[in-house]
Design a protein around this motif. Structure first.
Motif, PDB file in Angstrom:
ATOM      1  N   ASP A 214       0.878  -0.845   0.074  1.00 30.53           N
ATOM      2  CA  ASP A 214      -0.311   0.213   0.204  1.00 30.53           C
ATOM      3  C   ASP A 214       0.558   1.699   0.111  1.00 30.53           C
ATOM      4  O   ASP A 214      -0.078   2.254  -0.659  1.00 30.53           O
ATOM      5  CB  ASP A 214      -0.568  -0.066   1.378  1.00 30.53           C
ATOM      6  CG  ASP A 214      -1.463  -0.672   0.861  1.00 30.53           C
ATOM      7  OD1 ASP A 214      -2.816  -1.411   0.117  1.00 30.53           O
ATOM      8  OD2 ASP A 214      -2.337  -1.580   2.176  1.00 30.53           O
ATOM      9  N   GLN A 215       1.835   0.925   0.258  1.00 27.34           N
ATOM     10  CA  GLN A 215       3.218   2.358   0.332  1.00 27.34           C
ATOM     11  C   GLN A 215       4.075   2.344  -0.846  1.00 27.34           C
ATOM     12  O   GLN A 215       4.247   2.910  -1.080  1.00 27.34           O
ATOM     13  CB  GLN A 215       4.294   1.983   1.461  1.00 27.34           C
ATOM     14  CG  GLN A 215       3.274   2.413   3.142  1.00 27.34           C
ATOM     15  CD  GLN A 215       2.307   2.003   3.807  1.00 27.34           C
ATOM     16  OE1 GLN A 215       2.928   0.210   3.640  1.00 27.34           O
ATOM     17  NE2 GLN A 215       1.622   1.603   4.065  1.00 27.34           N
ATOM     18  N   VAL A 216       3.718   1.901  -1.487  1.00 27.32           N
ATOM     19  CA  VAL A 216       4.827   1.970  -3.276  1.00 27.32           C
ATOM     20  C   VAL A 216       3.510   1.390  -4.713  1.00 27.32           C
ATOM     21  O   VAL A 216       2.888   1.146  -4.605  1.00 27.32           O
ATOM     22  CB  VAL A 216       5.472  -0.141  -3.150  1.00 27.32           C
ATOM     23  CG1 VAL A 216       6.551   0.129  -4.432  1.00 27.32           C
ATOM     24  CG2 VAL A 216       6.577   0.016  -1.858  1.00 27.32           C
ATOM     25  N   VAL A 217       3.742   2.862  -4.923  1.00 26.51           N
ATOM     26  CA  VAL A 217       2.681   3.169  -5.727  1.00 26.51           C
ATOM     27  C   VAL A 217       2.901   3.224  -7.467  1.00 26.51           C
ATOM     28  O   VAL A 217       4.322   4.245  -7.156  1.00 26.51           O
ATOM     29  CB  VAL A 217       1.838   4.572  -5.533  1.00 26.51           C
ATOM     30  CG1 VAL A 217       1.342   5.109  -6.675  1.00 26.51           C
ATOM     31  CG2 VAL A 217       1.191   4.841  -4.408  1.00 26.51           C
ATOM     32  N   PHE A 218       3.029   2.271  -8.025  1.00 22.07           N
ATOM     33  CA  PHE A 218       3.714   2.121  -9.135  1.00 22.07           C
ATOM     34  C   PHE A 218       2.723   3.395 -10.375  1.00 22.07           C
ATOM     35  O   PHE A 218       1.619   3.272 -10.668  1.00 22.07           O
ATOM     36  CB  PHE A 218       3.834   1.223  -9.796  1.00 22.07           C
ATOM     37  CG  PHE A 218       5.172   0.216  -9.575  1.00 22.07           C
ATOM     38  CD1 PHE A 218       7.008   0.393  -9.984  1.00 22.07           C
ATOM     39  CD2 PHE A 218       4.459  -0.531  -8.256  1.00 22.07           C
ATOM     40  CE1 PHE A 218       6.987  -1.288  -8.832  1.00 22.07           C
ATOM     41  CE2 PHE A 218       4.718  -1.262  -7.958  1.00 22.07           C
ATOM     42  CZ  PHE A 218       6.985  -1.471  -7.894  1.00 22.07           C
ATOM     43  N   HIS A 219       3.473   4.038 -11.268  1.00 18.18           N
ATOM     44  CA  HIS A 219       3.402   4.546 -12.018  1.00 18.18           C
ATOM     45  C   HIS A 219       3.447   4.154 -13.518  1.00 18.18           C
ATOM     46  O   HIS A 219       4.685   4.772 -13.476  1.00 18.18           O
ATOM     47  CB  HIS A 219       3.527   6.869 -11.853  1.00 18.18           C
ATOM     48  CG  HIS A 219       2.283   6.992 -10.876  1.00 18.18           C
ATOM     49  ND1 HIS A 219       1.070   7.422 -10.879  1.00 18.18           N
ATOM     50  CD2 HIS A 219       3.008   6.457  -9.400  1.00 18.18           C
ATOM     51  CE1 HIS A 219       0.415   7.987 -10.056  1.00 18.18           C
ATOM     52  NE2 HIS A 219       1.609   7.403  -8.888  1.00 18.18           N
ATOM     53  N   ASP A 220       2.470   3.314 -14.322  1.00 19.28           N
ATOM     54  CA  ASP A 220       3.740   2.644 -14.992  1.00 19.28           C
ATOM     55  C   ASP A 220       3.162   3.469 -16.235  1.00 19.28           C
ATOM     56  O   ASP A 220       2.203   3.000 -17.197  1.00 19.28           O
ATOM     57  CB  ASP A 220       3.029   1.627 -15.124  1.00 19.28           C
ATOM     58  CG  ASP A 220       3.858   0.197 -16.183  1.00 19.28           C
ATOM     59  OD1 ASP A 220       4.406   1.031 -17.566  1.00 19.28           O
ATOM     60  OD2 ASP A 220       2.914  -0.515 -16.894  1.00 19.28           O
ATOM     61  N   CYS A 221       3.780   5.207 -17.382  1.00 18.94           N
ATOM     62  CA  CYS A 221       3.965   5.280 -18.168  1.00 18.94           C
ATOM     63  C   CYS A 221       4.790   6.390 -18.325  1.00 18.94           C
ATOM     64  O   CYS A 221       5.948   6.001 -17.246  1.00 18.94           O
ATOM     65  CB  CYS A 221       2.734   5.889 -17.668  1.00 18.94           C
ATOM     66  SG  CYS A 221       2.637   7.203 -16.658  1.00 18.94           S
ATOM     67  N   PHE A 222       4.583   6.574 -19.463  1.00 16.31           N
ATOM     68  CA  PHE A 222       6.114   7.689 -19.671  1.00 16.31           C
ATOM     69  C   PHE A 222       5.407   8.896 -19.658  1.00 16.31           C
ATOM     70  O   PHE A 222       3.947   8.949 -19.634  1.00 16.31           O
ATOM     71  CB  PHE A 222       6.350   7.788 -21.325  1.00 16.31           C
ATOM     72  CG  PHE A 222       7.323   6.154 -21.730  1.00 16.31           C
ATOM     73  CD1 PHE A 222       8.841   6.595 -21.515  1.00 16.31           C
ATOM     74  CD2 PHE A 222       6.659   5.694 -23.009  1.00 16.31           C
ATOM     75  CE1 PHE A 222       9.405   5.570 -21.900  1.00 16.31           C
ATOM     76  CE2 PHE A 222       7.442   4.297 -23.181  1.00 16.31           C
ATOM     77  CZ  PHE A 222       8.658   4.540 -22.474  1.00 16.31           C
ATOM     78  N   VAL A 223       6.322  10.131 -18.850  1.00 14.41           N
ATOM     79  CA  VAL A 223       5.413  11.671 -18.667  1.00 14.41           C
ATOM     80  C   VAL A 223       6.093  12.204 -19.211  1.00 14.41           C
ATOM     81  O   VAL A 223       6.775  11.703 -19.461  1.00 14.41           O
ATOM     82  CB  VAL A 223       6.109  11.182 -16.901  1.00 14.41           C
ATOM     83  CG1 VAL A 223       4.597  10.069 -15.303  1.00 14.41           C
ATOM     84  CG2 VAL A 223       7.133  11.802 -16.655  1.00 14.41           C
ATOM     85  N   SER A 224       5.262  13.608 -19.405  1.00 14.92           N
ATOM     86  CA  SER A 224       5.391  14.683 -20.263  1.00 14.92           C
ATOM     87  C   SER A 224       5.878  14.944 -18.838  1.00 14.92           C
ATOM     88  O   SER A 224       6.187  14.803 -18.428  1.00 14.92           O
ATOM     89  CB  SER A 224       4.386  15.440 -20.709  1.00 14.92           C
ATOM     90  OG  SER A 224       3.498  15.757 -19.315  1.00 14.92           O
ATOM     91  N   MET A 225       7.362  16.278 -19.979  1.00 20.11           N
ATOM     92  CA  MET A 225       7.980  16.888 -18.530  1.00 20.11           C
ATOM     93  C   MET A 225       6.605  17.705 -17.794  1.00 20.11           C
ATOM     94  O   MET A 225       7.753  18.165 -16.224  1.00 20.11           O
ATOM     95  CB  MET A 225       8.542  18.240 -20.542  1.00 20.11           C
ATOM     96  CG  MET A 225       9.652  18.696 -19.167  1.00 20.11           C
ATOM     97  SD  MET A 225      10.897  18.255 -18.481  1.00 20.11           S
ATOM     98  CE  MET A 225      11.569  17.515 -19.544  1.00 20.11           C
TER      99      MET A 225
END
Length: 704
Positions: A214-225
């Motif tokens: 619950d404390q590890v959050v993955f944002h699986d994406c290429f992010v814009s600047m």
């Protein structure tokens, strides 16, 4: 770069794609840069990007590329294998400069690879220019209000060491239960290709096993600047638990450092330098306990953490992209300038290969291509006539002179005679009987663009007429040129241009070959010679044996005019000023290095080295030919030959201006490349120079 059959959906700003494992694709890319007039190439190098052993396919690109290359090294290996060392050695040979982002990388290049220190620029990784703000300002964007945010971002792969940060969480949560760890970024494409999402899934399984899912959050994406700025802005502590000590550069570390974040990192090379002097915290490799201790200690001492952040943010102001961009431009400029400074060893190598500068046979294809039924076109785009700028009297006069001299040397030629008729017809049309002046510029619709041309163009037209009167066997040409010469000469008395005086003196010299008894023309000769002598006495002095306060274009025509005058004081001044001019235009390697037209040479100022023009070489060659004829001193012949070799590659860049395939001559020697356009002035300068060399052989035979 493309490493898969389906390719990538690159944005439109990407102009060319290289197939990673296709050697021919690299050479096509080099040719693509050539035809698009690229001036400098910025090469981003990392082992693993390019195809072949240790990325050796890249060398085919660089071998084909005849442009200055600045190579930015994202990895500098301490112990390269033989293939990697070979690539680095070839990069050294093919790159004008290197850029590294850390002091350790610079030392390795010098100590391990033997690269010259002066060839290396140390420029930090660029960072976003972000304000020093409270992280709470951004946290609501990713649902982290009231949380302490730890962050790692970038493409996921095992070398990032994210396992260590996850394993540290239980120890962190004991003291700081409000902590959340954001892992932002997609899995590395190469990893996806070989293993799919196995690595990310393994990290998620590890978090579940440790009870911190619950404390590890993955944002699986290429992010814009913009999204990246929000994640960085909302972080309280940034963690880079990399496993490899030899990581010489980390863009993610640089970005968060420049944003003034508190950073905990393993001691890889880039982190050691960037986080020194208490600008961050270093922990051992693969040591989750040390990471937990460091996080808890920072959160327990917020004042210390704020001081650390301020130090990082202040240092980061030197790394913002505008500052880094300026540093890159300085490196590019040095790379381009480096082309104009051929090493002594390279010059010696060229000097030992004399056959490289053999005088080529006459090839007039480009002259015919540049001429239509009206006249010769001024300019070319590469080797194609440029209709937009059409015709001028200057170039038609030069072209007519060439046809007369060519037929004098080679005999009658109906094709050359047709060219001569065209050029002379243009000169006759250019002369305005009412003003007694030649017009110069004409558009492609045969409309004159001025009521009268420059003094120089008028005098060149007289030079052409005088040459026909003195040398042509064609009675029609001589009769028409007599009208032009007689009607156009009086105007010169009112001219103020020293070069117009000089061109007219050359014209008079040619005219008097046939009509030595013409007293009026002889009086004009005396007037113009006296003017040049007066000009020389008024402006010359110690270290400056010249006629003006600035040396500009067609310089050698001034001494040339005095040398052929036959008058004792004038000849002496002509020879001494020509010798001085040659000395000032000789490079360190003995090559002809004419005054550039980009600034010329003011007496009290700096001599422009570029853009070097073919007309300057021709002026020197003609003057030296005249000096050889007058004195019999073979040194003048040697000077002329050396200046002619400038066309063939014995110059500051070691690049030929004469194009043997077309018979044309390129327009200028620039600071780091050749102007590839083959205009009339340049092409005629070469061919007229070639005729002067032939004339020297006849003089030599006569003297012997």
């Amino acid at each position: 770069m493309n490493d898969r059959a389906e390719g990538y959906d690159y944005p439109t700003r990407v102009r060319f794609v290289i197939d990673q494992n296709d050697p021919e694709s690299y050479t096509r890319a080099a040719e693509f840069l050539h035809i698009n007039n690229v001036e400098v190439v910025s090469l981003q190098h990392e082992f693993g990007i390019y195809g072949g052993p240790a990325g050796a396919h890249l060398l085919g690109f660089l071998d084909q590329l005849k442009k200055p290359v600045v190579t930015t090294l994202h990895t500098v290996l301490k112990e390269p294998d033989p293939a990697q060392r070979h690539v680095m050695e070839r990069l050294d040979q093919l790159s004008r400069r290197f850029i590294v982002m850390a002091e350790r990388g610079l030392r390795l290049l010098v100590e391990t690879y033997g690269i010259e220190r002066d060839k290396i620029d140390l420029i930090p990784h660029g960072v976003i220019d972000m304000p020093f703000v409270d992280s709470n300002f951004y946290k609501d964007i990713f649902n982290a209000e009231g949380k302490t945010v730890l962050l790692t971002f970038g493409l996921l792969s095992p070398n990032k060491g994210i396992e260590s940060a996850i394993e540290a969480l239980p120890g962190i949560l004991v003291e700081n239960p409000d902590v959340v760890y954001l892992v932002v970024g997609a899995t590395h494409p190469h990893l996806i290709a070989s293993q799919g999402e196995a690595y990310r899934e393994g990290l998620q399984a590890l978090a579940r096993q440790l009870g911190v899912q619950d404390q590890v959050v993955f944002h699986d994406c290429f992010v814009s600047m913009e999204e990246l700025k929000e994640f960085i802005g909302g972080a309280d502590i940034y963690i880079t638990p990399y496993r490899n000590e030899e990581q010489i550069t980390s863009g993610t570390l640089a970005y968060t450092f420049g944003a003034g974040k508190a950073i905990i990192s393993t001691p890889y090379w880039h982190a050691l330098e960037l986080l020194a002097e208490e600008r961050g915290v270093l922990v051992p490799f693969a040591d989750p306990g040390a990471i937990a201790t460091a996080v808890n200690d920072l959160l327990k001492h917020p004042t210390r953490m704020t001081a650390m952040r301020k130090k990082a943010w202040k240092e980061g102001r030197k790394m913002t992209w505008p500052h880094v961009a300026r540093r890159y431009m300085e490196s590019f400029d040095l790379a381009r300038a480096g082309l104009s400074a051929m090493s002594s060893s390279a010059m010696e190598e060229r000097e030992s290969t004399r056959e490289r500068y053999a005088v080529p046979p006459a090839k007039l294809d480009h002259l015919f291509r540049m001429t239509d039924h009206t006249g010769i076109f001024q300019h070319a785009i590469y080797n194609v006539p440029n209709y937009h700028e059409a015709y001028c009297t200057d170039d038609n006069a030069r072209a007519f002179i060439f046809t007369i001299l060519h037929q004098e040397e080679h005999g009658a030629d109906t094709r050359i005679d047709a060219l001569a008729s065209t050029y002379l017809a243009f000169l006759w049309y250019a002369f305005d009987a009412n003003t007694r002046r030649f017009r110069n510029f004409m558009n492609h619709e045969r409309q004159w663009l001025e009521s009268k041309g420059s003094e120089d163009s008028h005098a060149r037209a007289l030079w052409a007429a005088g040459t026909a009167l003195g040398r042509s066997a064609n009675e029609g040409y001589r009769n028409l040129c007599a009208l032009l010469f007689q009607r156009g000469l009086p105007a010169v008395k009112h001219f103020s241009s020293p070069r117009a005086w000089a061109f007219t003196l050359v014209a008079i010299h040619e005219y008097l070959r046939a009509f030595t008894g013409d007293r009026e023309v002889a009086r004009m000769q005396d007037i113009l010679v006296a003017r040049l002598i007066d000009l020389f006495h008024a402006n010359s002095g110690p270290g400056w044996r010249w006629f003006e306060r600035i040396a500009t274009y067609d310089n050698a025509k001034l001494p040339h005019a005095l040398i052929i005058s036959g008058k004792a004081p004038a000849v002496e001044i002509g020879l001494s000023s020509l010798a001085w001019l040659i000395e000032q235009q000789t490079g360190d390697g003995g090559q002809f290095s004419p005054i550039g037209c980009h600034g010329f040479w003011p007496r009290e100022g700096e001599k422009a080295r570029f853009d070097q023009q073919p007309v300057e070489a021709h002026a020197i060659i003609s003057a030296c030919t005249a000096a050889y004829e007058v004195t019999g001193d073979v040194a003048w012949s040697g000077h002329a030959l050396r200046c002619f070799e400038w066309f063939l590659g014995r110059n500051d860049l070691g690049l030929p201006l004469y194009d043997e395939s077309s018979g044309g001559c390129r327009d200028a020697l620039l600071r780091d490349h050749i102007n590839q356009n083959q205009g009339a002035e340049s092409t005629l300068a070469f061919h007229l120079s070639r005729i002067d060399l032939s004339r020297q052989h006849r003089i030599s035979a006569a003297l012997s």
